[in-house]
Enzyme design. Structure first.
Site, PDB file in Angstrom:
ATOM      1  N   GLY A 161      94.569  11.431 -14.335  1.00  0.00           N
ATOM      2  CA  GLY A 161      95.338  11.065 -15.523  1.00  0.00           C
ATOM      3  C   GLY A 161      94.879   9.751 -16.120  1.00  0.00           C
ATOM      4  O   GLY A 161      93.805   9.226 -15.799  1.00  0.00           O
ATOM      5  N   CYS A 162      95.722   9.214 -16.988  1.00  0.00           N
ATOM      6  CA  CYS A 162      95.285   8.137 -17.876  1.00  0.00           C
ATOM      7  C   CYS A 162      95.011   6.819 -17.148  1.00  0.00           C
ATOM      8  O   CYS A 162      93.919   6.260 -17.270  1.00  0.00           O
ATOM      9  CB  CYS A 162      96.306   7.958 -18.982  1.00  0.00           C
ATOM     10  SG  CYS A 162      98.024   7.954 -18.431  1.00  0.00           S
ATOM     11  N   PHE A 163      95.983   6.293 -16.383  1.00  0.00           N
ATOM     12  CA  PHE A 163      95.742   5.025 -15.682  1.00  0.00           C
ATOM     13  C   PHE A 163      94.586   5.179 -14.697  1.00  0.00           C
ATOM     14  O   PHE A 163      93.695   4.330 -14.630  1.00  0.00           O
ATOM     15  CB  PHE A 163      96.993   4.585 -14.912  1.00  0.00           C
ATOM     16  CG  PHE A 163      97.997   3.829 -15.744  1.00  0.00           C
ATOM     17  CD1 PHE A 163      97.602   2.833 -16.630  1.00  0.00           C
ATOM     18  CD2 PHE A 163      99.346   4.102 -15.617  1.00  0.00           C
ATOM     19  CE1 PHE A 163      98.538   2.131 -17.387  1.00  0.00           C
ATOM     20  CE2 PHE A 163     100.284   3.411 -16.368  1.00  0.00           C
ATOM     21  CZ  PHE A 163      99.882   2.425 -17.251  1.00  0.00           C
TER      22      PHE A 163
END
Ligand SMILES: NC(=O)c1ccc[n+]([C@@H]2O[C@H](COP(=O)([O-])OP(=O)(O)OC[C@H]3O[C@@H](n4cnc5c(N)ncnc54)[C@H](OP(=O)(O)O)[C@@H]3O)[C@@H](O)[C@H]2O)c1
Length: 351
Positions: A161-163
């Protein structure tokens, strides 16, 4: 070229909408179906008005997998909330086996459910036992910038995901080094919390605010540490996630003491080398900008070094390289397609 049949589980959320957007113009995708409970029977554009007139089809409550018996290469993306696929996977695998498609079916999961190999690490990161730990080992971690070779031919992919994506991209130029101690902050936009409104996404509470949360205790740190171990980066990593007044985007800033003998030119050379064959990573001068990557599949990175300190900055769209576009990149690699097929679309600027 084969035209692939795709199913999106959880197609009415932000990730589902982005998958529909990317896949609807992908030259190797022939058909897309999507599930959602609340909007079952309604057209896709009921949840995603930007797709009105672009993507035909309606949300389905469930899929009858026997309809895929004759499909040469079924592809399933799961954009379900955290924990949901892990609950459902044993039943899904049984249905895929019954339909005779379990071995050739490609599953790309966008959640954190299958990103960690160790069930105990999972339990301490997510605060509960994994519902089907026997499946963890089957998933290949989908960050192509360090794991590209393992993705070719994979049939179960855990897409980060993003982080996790932004942090790992900032760390990769330090591969093979013992840094000792590093600090990373990363600010996220409100779409990172998904489509269901909450205090964390409510516009009046976020629009004029900026705060940190889950300080030193974010659940995605263990997967970042796993990447560090795999690429030989030694040292402690202190992570402060922040909530920024923007809708899309992650902006990560890694700071560390420069190893002896390294200067700006040395750090730049490392970044160039590590991302030499990474078509979706762009090295930029000065600061990367969230506004330049929003809506795109790109990650923009820059480095700085001075007076014994080193910095790596990274901007991505949390729904793009931090989610759906990266899942499509993983699909391309798993199927042996060109890595950026369907993904070389510029972001909007200004955002
Ligand atoms: N948002 C981001 O920036 C981001 C980035 C990277 C990864 N991720 C991960 O990607 C996954 C999807 O995120 P998202 O932001 O797209 O989520 P979302 O907007 O909340 O969408 C969730 C989707 O799953 C469906 N769903 C099925 N069972 C559900 C249940 N028990 N509870 C709630 N929804 C259920 C929802 O529709 P129905 O409820 O009508 O079925 C909806 O279609 C999550 O695992 C998230 O952690 C998110």
């Amino acid at each position: 070229m084969i035209l692939y049949s795709v199913v999106i589980l959880g197609a009415s959320g932000y990730g589902g909408g982005e998958l529909l957007r990317w896949l609807s113009t992908h030259p190797a995708v022939g058909s897309i179906r999507g599930t959602a409970r609340a909007l079952a029977g309604k057209p896709f554009w009921a949840a995603h008005p930007n797709l009105n007139g672009i993507v035909d089809g309606c949300f389905e409550a469930d899929i009858d997998w026997s309809e895929f018996k004759q499909v040469e290469q079924p592809i399933v993306f799961s954009a379900l909330p955290h924990g949901e696929l892990a609950q459902r996977l044993p039943e899904l695998e049984a249905a895929w086996e019954q339909a005779g498609i379990h071995q050739r079916l490609l599953l790309v999961d966008l959640s954190g459910d299958f990103r960690l190999k160790d069930a105990q690490v999972f339990a301490s990161a997510y605060g509960g036992a994994h519902p089907c730990p026997e499946h963890l080992a089957r998933f290949v971690y989908g960050l192509p910038e360090w794991n590209r070779a393992a993705l070719g031919g994979a049939r179960r992919v855990a897409s980060p995901g993003c982080f996790a994506t932004a942090l790992q991209l900032t760390l990769l130029p330090l591969r093979g080094l013992d840094i000792g101690w590093m600090a990373v902050t990363a600010a996220t936009g409100s779409s990172g919390s998904g489509a269901s409104p909450s205090a964390g996404t409510h516009h009046p509470l976020r629009a004029g605010d900026f705060r940190a949360y889950k300080v030193l205790n974010h659940q995605h740190l263990p997967e970042v540490r796993a990447c560090m171990a795999a690429v030989g980066i030694k040292g402690e990593l202190a992570f402060v996630p922040q909530s920024a007044p923007m809708v899309r985007g992650i902006f990560a800033s890694l700071q560390f003491p420069l190893p002896a003998g390294m200067d700006l030119a040395g750090l730049q050379a490392r970044a160039k080398e590590v991302f030499r064959d990474a078509p979706l990573v762009r090295l930029v001068a000065d600061s990367p900008r969230v506004g330049a990557v929003a809506g795109s599949a790109f990650a923009d990175l820059s480095v700085a070094a001075r007076d014994g300190s080193g910095v790596v900055l990274c901007a991505i769209d949390n729904l793009g390289k931090g989610m759906a576009a990266q899942a499509v990149q993983n699909m391309n690699l798993a199927l042996g397609l060109e890595e950026t097929l369907g993904l070389r679309i510029p972001g909007r600027y200004p955002g």
